[in-house]
Design a protein around this motif. Structure first.
Motif: not given
Lengths: 191, 191, 191, 191
Positions: B6-21
């Motif tokens: 759960l932590e790893a998947f959330s980290d992945g999604v949040i990392a992508i969101i913060i970067t694709i902006m």
């Protein structure tokens, strides 16, 4: 508080930054050698930025390896570093697509300068948490390379408006200095 | 069931969101200062959203740190939060490219409101699983900041149509309130 | 061979798939309500696909949780699943931008069908490795829901050309069936 | 120095590379079968590259599994591999959008060749660190398949200008050779 998720999140963000830069290598129309020519400066910018982001990942890896714990302030110091790194794809493209014109080269250096300052702040925050006699503090030492980098960027940015290629040469020299892995930490720490 | 993925998947999604902006910072044609001017509101929107996503990652990190176990319902409560966070790049761009016009500012606030509600639901689901006397429940307490945020967003959204800058000021004030790391959990938990 | 990197890589790919879909929500020109109208079917497609990818992540999480070991064949069965999932952003956009026209709806269902088959193959490969009496095999059981999903997709795909909305209704019913977390594995396994 | 973050970072970069390739499957305007026709070569290129990146992830997984430690040089040998892999989305698109014309096919092979060389360098650096009698060195052996791959690419690249389809056939044959999981390491290592 453990450092595991800080490492995992930073790895994720840096992995995305280093990879989305390649999206700026727009696929050319046509299949001749000539259609690749306009991509050459974009590609060279990509190589330079790949190396810089690789250096940051490498150093981040070493520094966090020597880290025992983190706190809320360090999470934000780390996000601050990631913020400046996240701007690298933008300045890389702008510089590459404009054949290393003065202002894009200066802005590229500015983002590198801010990232270097953010890295410095992060390292000082980690030392403050672990203590001046900690293995981390001894390993980082006076951070000679970090200070030199900041100085060189500060010289290169105004120099861009005189001769952009000299600024580029200074950026390349900073990268070369760092490409040697950070033996300080490897040597100091006895696992 | 472990919380690791759960932590790893959330980290992945949040990392992508913060970067694709940052991909919305379109590289300008031209190398003059003036060509950067239209990017200023886009950049300011990016900074604001970077801070908000950073706050969510930070708080998520703290909350999950105090979590002992998860179940199927919590996986979906977490996906629900990630869904609203995934819309932040869209509303950030729309707001930035339109110089903080009324409707985009209101929609930006709506996405923030829904993400805040989703975070609240996730925290309540975690407390329900761990029990009201658990360290997690004590650490989260009455979630004063979470409730204030929801209230401020609910005021700011209609206010956007009166004066978008006042709504922005309210969003910034919420971010400022959260920028202080969530000491409640750090203080309550004795590792 | 450990399952850690299989989980980490799958988490990474699924996190990217679920996040890049939002890039298809193109920022509209204009700040009126009307400029958002064309985005409504794209948004609805996004929600449906977010739920489907969330279901796959959730089920993958549960299945791998019960897994003790993996081998080379399972790495490829997993990559095969990730391949079909990676096509979801494409079919989601095509379906959304064309207001649920017949062929895009049928192709969307085809990708869902292939992903469901790939998941079935992965689960059988895992059972073959762990043995028919293993906790994993007992937990997965006859995979009733998996077989029903494949059947419903097989009906929905030709139905798209008769009435696309009936096909959509069938996709939604499959998603609803899965949204309930996979209690089979949670219940069977005693941690 | 542990190998955990090297694996995590590589997983992140490879997951992004394998996923962003699908962004080149541009959503067609129109909903007829004919609108999909121009995408067929792009799709076939995507399948080929997905398999190649999957092979690299698979082999990387196996090689790192047998690895006990890493050092600064290995971090850079790994980044060097990731650099060439990061160019695969670009050459995949160029080749697919130009229906396998000579120069794009040759450049595709060149990137594969460079990635194969980078993988070879990484494997030699790991063997140098672990010693010639280490389980890793025994498991990798003479790296017959790696050397054959490099040879086949070196033949295929000039062949592209004679007959691009023969070059493609050679690339496919290399992929087929690797698709069988690397049993050498699985068999040699006794966990």
């Amino acid at each position: 508080m453990g450092k595991g998720r800080l490492e995992a999140f930073s790895d994720g963000v840096i992995a995305i930054i280093i990879t989305i830069m390649v999206l700026e290598l727009k696929v050319p129309h046509g299949t001749e050698w000539e259609t690749l020519h306009p991509l050459i400066p974009v590609f060279l910018s990509y190589v330079l930025s790949f190396v810089f982001v690789g250096i940051y990942w490498n150093n981040h890896h070493h520094m966090l390896h020597a880290t025992r714990q983190v706190n809320g302030g360090i999470l934000w110091a780390n996000l601050h570093l990631l913020f400046w790194l996240s701007l690298i794809p933008f300045v890389t493209s702008w510089m590459g697509e404009n054949h290393f014109a003065a202002l894009p080269v200066a802005l590229y250096g500015t983002v590198l300068l801010m990232a270097a300052c953010a890295y410095f702040i992060l390292s000082r925050a980690l030392i403050a948490l672990h203590g001046k006699g900690s293995p981390l503090a001894l390993a980082l030492g006076g951070d000679f390379k970090g200070k030199v980098s900041i100085l060189v960027y500060a010289v290169a940015i105004p120099l861009s408006f005189v001769n952009a290629w000299m600024a580029i040469a200074l950026y390349v020299s900073v990268a070369s200095m760092w490409l040697l892995p950070d033996r300080r930490i490897e040597n100091t720490l006895v696992r």
